[in-house]
Design a protein around this motif. Structure first.
Motif, short mmCIF file in Angstrom:
data_model
loop_
_atom_site.label_atom_id
_atom_site.label_comp_id
_atom_site.label_asym_id
_atom_site.label_seq_id
_atom_site.Cartn_x
_atom_site.Cartn_y
_atom_site.Cartn_z
N ARG A 86 5.51 7.68 17.05
CA ARG A 86 6.33 8.73 17.87
C ARG A 86 5.64 9.97 17.61
O ARG A 86 5.33 10.98 18.16
N ILE A 87 5.27 10.44 16.35
CA ILE A 87 4.77 11.63 15.87
C ILE A 87 3.32 11.63 15.86
O ILE A 87 2.56 12.69 16.45
N TRP A 88 2.51 10.60 15.40
CA TRP A 88 1.16 10.75 15.40
C TRP A 88 0.46 10.11 16.82
O TRP A 88 -0.72 10.60 16.98
N GLY A 89 1.31 9.64 17.62
CA GLY A 89 0.67 9.13 19.03
C GLY A 89 -0.19 7.94 18.81
O GLY A 89 -1.19 7.87 19.59
N GLU A 90 -0.25 7.34 17.72
CA GLU A 90 -1.02 6.06 17.53
C GLU A 90 -0.05 4.90 17.01
O GLU A 90 0.83 5.09 16.34
N THR A 91 -0.55 3.77 17.09
CA THR A 91 0.24 2.70 16.89
C THR A 91 0.03 2.56 15.31
O THR A 91 -1.06 2.71 14.74
N ARG A 92 1.09 1.95 14.61
CA ARG A 92 0.93 1.60 13.26
C ARG A 92 -0.12 0.52 13.03
O ARG A 92 -1.07 0.70 12.11
N ALA A 93 -0.12 -0.44 13.86
CA ALA A 93 -1.19 -1.57 13.76
C ALA A 93 -2.46 -1.10 13.57
O ALA A 93 -3.31 -1.49 12.79
N THR A 94 -2.83 0.00 14.53
CA THR A 94 -4.21 0.16 14.75
C THR A 94 -4.61 1.04 13.45
O THR A 94 -5.63 0.81 12.64
N VAL A 95 -3.88 1.91 12.80
CA VAL A 95 -3.94 2.68 11.75
C VAL A 95 -4.16 1.82 10.40
O VAL A 95 -4.91 2.15 9.57
N ALA A 152 -2.05 1.38 -3.73
CA ALA A 152 -2.84 2.22 -3.47
C ALA A 152 -4.52 2.02 -3.90
O ALA A 152 -5.29 2.45 -3.24
N ALA A 153 -4.41 1.34 -4.86
CA ALA A 153 -6.01 0.74 -5.21
C ALA A 153 -6.86 0.18 -4.22
O ALA A 153 -7.67 0.12 -4.09
N SER A 154 -6.02 -0.48 -3.18
CA SER A 154 -6.65 -1.37 -2.15
C SER A 154 -7.17 -0.41 -1.11
O SER A 154 -8.06 -0.68 -0.38
N GLY A 155 -6.64 0.81 -1.28
CA GLY A 155 -6.96 1.63 -0.11
C GLY A 155 -6.32 1.30 1.22
O GLY A 155 -6.77 1.96 2.15
N ARG A 156 -5.54 0.58 1.19
CA ARG A 156 -4.94 0.12 2.61
C ARG A 156 -3.35 0.73 2.56
O ARG A 156 -2.68 0.73 1.48
N LEU A 157 -2.99 0.98 3.73
CA LEU A 157 -1.55 1.53 4.12
C LEU A 157 -0.84 0.04 4.12
O LEU A 157 -1.03 -0.70 5.11
N GLU A 158 0.41 0.05 3.21
CA GLU A 158 0.91 -0.99 3.30
C GLU A 158 2.13 -0.96 4.31
O GLU A 158 2.89 -1.75 4.63
N ALA A 204 -4.89 -1.40 10.28
CA ALA A 204 -6.06 -2.13 10.14
C ALA A 204 -7.33 -1.21 9.91
O ALA A 204 -8.33 -1.88 9.35
N ASP A 205 -7.49 0.18 9.99
CA ASP A 205 -8.66 0.86 9.84
C ASP A 205 -8.27 2.04 9.55
O ASP A 205 -7.78 3.04 10.17
N LEU A 206 -8.12 2.36 8.16
CA LEU A 206 -7.86 3.75 7.43
C LEU A 206 -8.66 4.92 8.12
O LEU A 206 -8.52 5.82 8.05
N ALA A 207 -9.78 4.63 8.45
CA ALA A 207 -10.94 5.64 8.99
C ALA A 207 -10.26 6.07 10.30
O ALA A 207 -10.49 7.38 10.83
N ARG A 208 -9.39 5.47 11.14
CA ARG A 208 -8.83 5.81 11.95
C ARG A 208 -7.79 6.89 11.74
O ARG A 208 -7.50 7.66 12.59
N TRP A 209 -6.91 6.72 10.69
CA TRP A 209 -6.13 7.67 10.14
C TRP A 209 -6.79 9.16 9.92
O TRP A 209 -6.19 9.94 10.41
N ALA A 210 -7.96 8.98 9.20
CA ALA A 210 -8.78 10.25 9.01
C ALA A 210 -9.14 11.02 10.14
O ALA A 210 -9.15 12.33 10.33
N ALA A 211 -9.74 10.02 11.22
CA ALA A 211 -10.10 10.49 12.50
C ALA A 211 -8.96 11.38 13.24
O ALA A 211 -9.16 12.58 14.04
N LEU A 212 -7.66 10.94 12.97
CA LEU A 212 -6.49 11.90 13.45
C LEU A 212 -6.34 13.10 12.91
O LEU A 212 -5.84 14.19 13.54
N VAL A 213 -6.63 13.44 11.85
CA VAL A 213 -6.37 14.43 10.98
C VAL A 213 -7.35 15.61 11.62
O VAL A 213 -8.46 15.37 11.80
#
Length: 76
Positions: free
Chosen positions: A15-24, A1-7, A26-35
């Motif tokens: 299937r749920i988010w409609g986005e590839t795991r690799a994309t998210v 968690a301290a790294s701020g990266r999704l491991e 690689a860029d946590l900002a992409r996760w936030a953009a989907l919220v």
């Protein structure tokens, strides 16, 4: 968690988010953009709380690239 990266992201993430795991991963900002914009402030509070050692359960909406809105229950 301290790294701020999704491991790890479940294979169901795509299937749920409609986005590839690799994309998210690689860029946590992409996760936030989907919220959903109305839920971003609440969803963003989870990571600092997890880093502090708290168990967090959070519910928020995501907006998929196809426009579909889905509810997420996130445990961290």
């Amino acid at each position: 968690a301290a790294s701020g990266r999704l491991e790890y992201l479940s294979p169901a993430f795509e299937r749920i988010w409609g986005e590839t795991r690799a994309t998210v991963r690689a860029d946590l900002a992409r996760w936030a953009a989907l919220v959903h914009p109305d839920d971003r402030p609440r969803a963003a509070t989870a990571l600092p709380r997890v880093i502090a050692g708290e168990t967090v359960v959070n519910e928020y909406r995501v907006v998929r690239a196809d426009g579909e809105v889905r509810w997420i229950r996130d445990h961290g």
